[in-house]
Enzyme design. Structure first.
Site, PDB file in Angstrom:
ATOM      1  N   LYS A  84      14.937  38.373 108.725  1.00  0.00           N
ATOM      2  CA  LYS A  84      15.871  38.941 107.759  1.00  0.00           C
ATOM      3  C   LYS A  84      15.808  38.171 106.451  1.00  0.00           C
ATOM      4  CE  LYS A  84      20.768  40.282 107.405  1.00  0.00           C
ATOM      5  NZ  LYS A  84      22.062  40.323 108.133  1.00  0.00           N
ATOM      6  N   SER A 159      24.235  44.636 108.753  1.00  0.00           N
ATOM      7  CA  SER A 159      23.349  44.408 107.625  1.00  0.00           C
ATOM      8  C   SER A 159      21.921  44.074 108.011  1.00  0.00           C
ATOM      9  CB  SER A 159      23.904  43.276 106.756  1.00  0.00           C
ATOM     10  OG  SER A 159      23.927  42.040 107.471  1.00  0.00           O
ATOM     11  N   SER A 183      26.818  42.611 112.125  1.00  0.00           N
ATOM     12  CA  SER A 183      25.554  42.874 111.436  1.00  0.00           C
ATOM     13  C   SER A 183      24.307  42.694 112.276  1.00  0.00           C
ATOM     14  CB  SER A 183      25.453  42.006 110.179  1.00  0.00           C
ATOM     15  OG  SER A 183      26.330  42.469 109.190  1.00  0.00           O
TER      16      SER A 183
END
Length: 295
Positions: A84, A159, A183
């Site tokens: 990420k 996210s 997330s």
């Protein structure tokens, strides 16, 4: 053999037996990223040159049977992963999904990135995310929406949407996400992969763009529970440079993972708050899972 269809544990077994090489495995994933990611948009940055260089080093280690320092090779050695884009990566831009950090090139890795690289993992690139991790759709206004591989007209969730979508589309064998209010768990659910929000303080947050210092969690994502356990084994542990890190030894996440659920108590939410607006096929799947636990 379709190398991108392997799970992390399956790939690790084949690498250990020298039935394939880290270079072959990495090339297969890079080719799949090139073919599919323009439509899915799971990556913000792809690092093919770095990945192939790391794969060649991992291949030499496997042929030698140990690292240059004489250390034994673990189950993550030669495994292509993606991260990420709020984890700092030395020499590789880290945007946090924002235009404000579009050109940020960190001088150091996040602590857990160092841990994974020390295990011999191979970095394929940095993954799309909801801007600054503040949202659950991963519709990013700067780098484009990350689409759900099961239906590109649907969101991937956020996210950590890129982390989940890349796994679901078989663009990597493992990824890292972060979870402040869902997330990791939301995109894992929407994309059909496994994501774990570890206990607070279990995994270092050092070098990760913060959203909320006392709510942020760094966590592993993969396509199988065993694979997530291998990742957590590598990244869990005390970091004296992280004030949120807890100074206790990491558990053994692997040994008893096949022991089953006998003796567990499983909670099942069945009231209208959870079911009134839920699609019937979702309720059916949840009830089927509950019956599996019951059996």
């Amino acid at each position: 053999m379709n190398l991108t269809s392997l799970t992390l544990s399956e790939a690790a077994h084949l690498l250990t037996k020298r039935e394939m090489s880290p270079v072959e495995l990495t090339r297969a994933h890079l080719e799949r990223i090139e073919a599919l990611d323009p439509e899915i948009n799971a990556f913000i940055t792809v690092t093919p040159e770095l990945a192939l260089t790391q794969a060649e080093v991992a291949q030499e280690d496997i042929l030698r049977g140990e690292t240059p320092d004489g250390e034994s090779l673990g189950p993550l050695h030669g495994i292509p992963i993606a991260i990420k884009d709020l984890y700092q990566t030395k020499g590789v831009r880290t945007t946090s999904g924002s235009k404000f950090f579009a050109d940020r090139i960190p001088e150091n890795n996040a602590a857990v990135v160092d841990s994974l690289l020390a295990e011999g993992t191979i970095l394929l690139g940095k993954l799309n995310m909801h801007e600054i991790a503040l949202g659950v759709t991963n519709v990013n206004p700067h780098y484009g929406a990350c689409r759900n591989p099961w239906n590109i007209n649907r969101i991937s969730g956020g996210s950590s949407g890129g982390s989940a979508a890349a796994l679901s589309a078989r663009l990597c064998l493992a990824s890292l996400g972060s979870d402040t209010g869902g997330s990791i768990r939301i995109p894992a659910s929407l994309c059909g992969i496994v994501g774990l929000k570890p206990t607070y303080g279990r995994v270092s947050l050092r070098g990760i763009t913060p959203l909320s210092w006392n709510l942020d969690h760094a966590g592993p994502m993969a396509r199988r529970v065993l694979d997530v356990a291998h990742l957590l084994q590598a990244i869990a542990g005390y970091d004296p440079l992280d004030p949120a890190s807890i100074n206790i030894d990491a558990d053994d996440y692997i040994t008893s993972i096949q022991d089953g659920v006998q003796g567990w108590r499983i909670a099942l939410a069945t009231d209208d708050f959870f079911t009134a607006r839920t699609d019937p096929e979702i309720i059916q799947s949840v009830n089927q899972a509950a019956r599996t636990f019951q059996d």
